[in-house]
Design a protein around this motif. Structure first.
Motif, mmCIF file in Angstrom:
data_model
loop_
_atom_site.group_PDB
_atom_site.id
_atom_site.type_symbol
_atom_site.label_atom_id
_atom_site.label_comp_id
_atom_site.label_asym_id
_atom_site.label_seq_id
_atom_site.Cartn_x
_atom_site.Cartn_y
_atom_site.Cartn_z
ATOM 1 N N VAL A 73 26.517 71.524 -55.356
ATOM 2 C CA VAL A 73 26.494 72.904 -55.828
ATOM 3 C C VAL A 73 27.374 73.778 -54.956
ATOM 4 O O VAL A 73 27.237 73.788 -53.735
ATOM 5 C CB VAL A 73 25.057 73.484 -55.794
ATOM 6 C CG1 VAL A 73 25.050 74.904 -56.363
ATOM 7 C CG2 VAL A 73 24.099 72.589 -56.552
ATOM 8 N N MET A 74 28.276 74.489 -55.597
ATOM 9 C CA MET A 74 29.055 75.540 -54.936
ATOM 10 C C MET A 74 28.770 76.840 -55.678
ATOM 11 O O MET A 74 28.541 76.833 -56.886
ATOM 12 C CB MET A 74 30.550 75.235 -54.977
ATOM 13 C CG MET A 74 30.969 73.982 -54.228
ATOM 14 S SD MET A 74 30.775 74.119 -52.440
ATOM 15 C CE MET A 74 31.872 75.479 -52.046
ATOM 16 N N ILE A 125 28.367 76.500 -59.654
ATOM 17 C CA ILE A 125 29.005 75.419 -60.389
ATOM 18 C C ILE A 125 28.582 74.105 -59.758
ATOM 19 O O ILE A 125 28.581 73.960 -58.527
ATOM 20 C CB ILE A 125 30.545 75.566 -60.425
ATOM 21 C CG1 ILE A 125 31.159 74.475 -61.299
ATOM 22 C CG2 ILE A 125 31.148 75.566 -59.024
ATOM 23 C CD1 ILE A 125 32.609 74.739 -61.680
ATOM 24 N N PHE A 126 28.204 73.153 -60.601
ATOM 25 C CA PHE A 126 27.699 71.879 -60.142
ATOM 26 C C PHE A 126 28.828 70.841 -60.168
ATOM 27 O O PHE A 126 29.866 71.053 -60.796
ATOM 28 C CB PHE A 126 26.513 71.452 -61.000
ATOM 29 C CG PHE A 126 25.360 72.408 -60.895
ATOM 30 C CD1 PHE A 126 25.296 73.537 -61.691
ATOM 31 C CD2 PHE A 126 24.351 72.197 -59.979
ATOM 32 C CE1 PHE A 126 24.242 74.443 -61.590
ATOM 33 C CE2 PHE A 126 23.289 73.086 -59.868
ATOM 34 C CZ PHE A 126 23.241 74.214 -60.667
ATOM 35 N N SER A 127 28.593 69.733 -59.500
ATOM 36 C CA SER A 127 29.650 68.725 -59.367
ATOM 37 C C SER A 127 30.105 68.185 -60.712
ATOM 38 O O SER A 127 31.255 67.796 -60.872
ATOM 39 C CB SER A 127 29.180 67.583 -58.460
ATOM 40 O OG SER A 127 27.980 67.034 -58.937
ATOM 41 N N GLY A 128 29.216 68.201 -61.695
ATOM 42 C CA GLY A 128 29.588 67.732 -63.024
ATOM 43 C C GLY A 128 30.309 68.760 -63.864
ATOM 44 O O GLY A 128 30.762 68.458 -64.974
ATOM 45 N N ARG A 183 36.005 75.025 -60.112
ATOM 46 C CA ARG A 183 36.244 74.310 -58.861
ATOM 47 C C ARG A 183 37.378 73.306 -59.066
ATOM 48 O O ARG A 183 37.473 72.686 -60.112
ATOM 49 C CB ARG A 183 34.987 73.617 -58.346
ATOM 50 C CG ARG A 183 34.410 72.555 -59.243
ATOM 51 C CD ARG A 183 33.005 72.134 -58.807
ATOM 52 N NE ARG A 183 33.011 71.352 -57.571
ATOM 53 C CZ ARG A 183 31.904 71.030 -56.890
ATOM 54 N NH1 ARG A 183 30.724 71.449 -57.320
ATOM 55 N NH2 ARG A 183 31.986 70.305 -55.783
ATOM 56 N N ASP A 184 38.208 73.176 -58.035
ATOM 57 C CA ASP A 184 39.286 72.202 -58.025
ATOM 58 C C ASP A 184 39.016 71.282 -56.838
ATOM 59 O O ASP A 184 39.361 71.614 -55.693
ATOM 60 C CB ASP A 184 40.639 72.902 -57.896
ATOM 61 C CG ASP A 184 41.811 71.944 -58.025
ATOM 62 O OD1 ASP A 184 41.636 70.746 -57.737
ATOM 63 O OD2 ASP A 184 42.897 72.402 -58.400
ATOM 64 N N VAL A 190 37.154 76.628 -54.663
ATOM 65 C CA VAL A 190 36.322 77.177 -55.730
ATOM 66 C C VAL A 190 36.856 78.561 -56.057
ATOM 67 O O VAL A 190 37.239 79.316 -55.153
ATOM 68 C CB VAL A 190 34.849 77.254 -55.299
ATOM 69 C CG1 VAL A 190 33.988 77.832 -56.415
ATOM 70 C CG2 VAL A 190 34.340 75.876 -54.898
ATOM 71 N N TYR A 191 36.871 78.888 -57.337
ATOM 72 C CA TYR A 191 37.416 80.174 -57.786
ATOM 73 C C TYR A 191 36.358 80.989 -58.503
ATOM 74 O O TYR A 191 35.411 80.444 -59.075
ATOM 75 C CB TYR A 191 38.588 79.942 -58.742
ATOM 76 C CG TYR A 191 39.702 79.115 -58.167
ATOM 77 C CD1 TYR A 191 39.801 77.756 -58.449
ATOM 78 C CD2 TYR A 191 40.673 79.682 -57.347
ATOM 79 C CE1 TYR A 191 40.820 76.987 -57.925
ATOM 80 C CE2 TYR A 191 41.703 78.911 -56.819
ATOM 81 C CZ TYR A 191 41.769 77.570 -57.102
ATOM 82 O OH TYR A 191 42.787 76.810 -56.579
#
Length: 113
Positions: A33-34, A51-54, A71-72, A78-79
């Protein structure tokens, strides 16, 4: 421990857009999670988006339809794309890996009416 550095804040007029970036010092690939949080003067820090890893996302009701988190993993970044900004969006915005209790130093966003 990964370190997070935000950038992209500034002063804009209502209705304009900004894109915040959060650069991590290491890989974010395995960070589930970010998120972006914000704190306005005199108020508690609040969640803006996760935003989650998936790739799934959640948003605060106040920003739904206006803000987009992404996220990139290749760039460890993360944007937060913020459109149709309102004066009530004025706050210090923080990037975080909340499950790691890791926070950036924050970036100021000020929206004038």
């Amino acid at each position: 421990q990964v370190q997070l550095v935000e950038s992209g804040g500034g002063l804009v007029q209502a209705g304009e857009s900004l894109r915040l970036s959060c650069a991590a010092s290491g890989s974010i690939y395995s960070i589930n999670v970010m998120g972006w949080y914000r704190q306005a003067p005199g108020k508690q820090r609040e969640l803006v988006a996760h935003i989650f890893s998936g790739g799934s996302t959640i948003y605060a009701d106040s920003v739904k339809g206006r803000f987009t988190i992404s996220r990139d993993n290749a760039k460890n970044t993360v944007y937060l794309q913020m459109n149709s900004l309102k004066p009530e969006d004025t706050a210090v915005y923080y990037c975080a890996a909340p499950l790691l209790r890791t926070w950036g130093q924050g970036t100021q966003v000020t929206v004038s009416s």
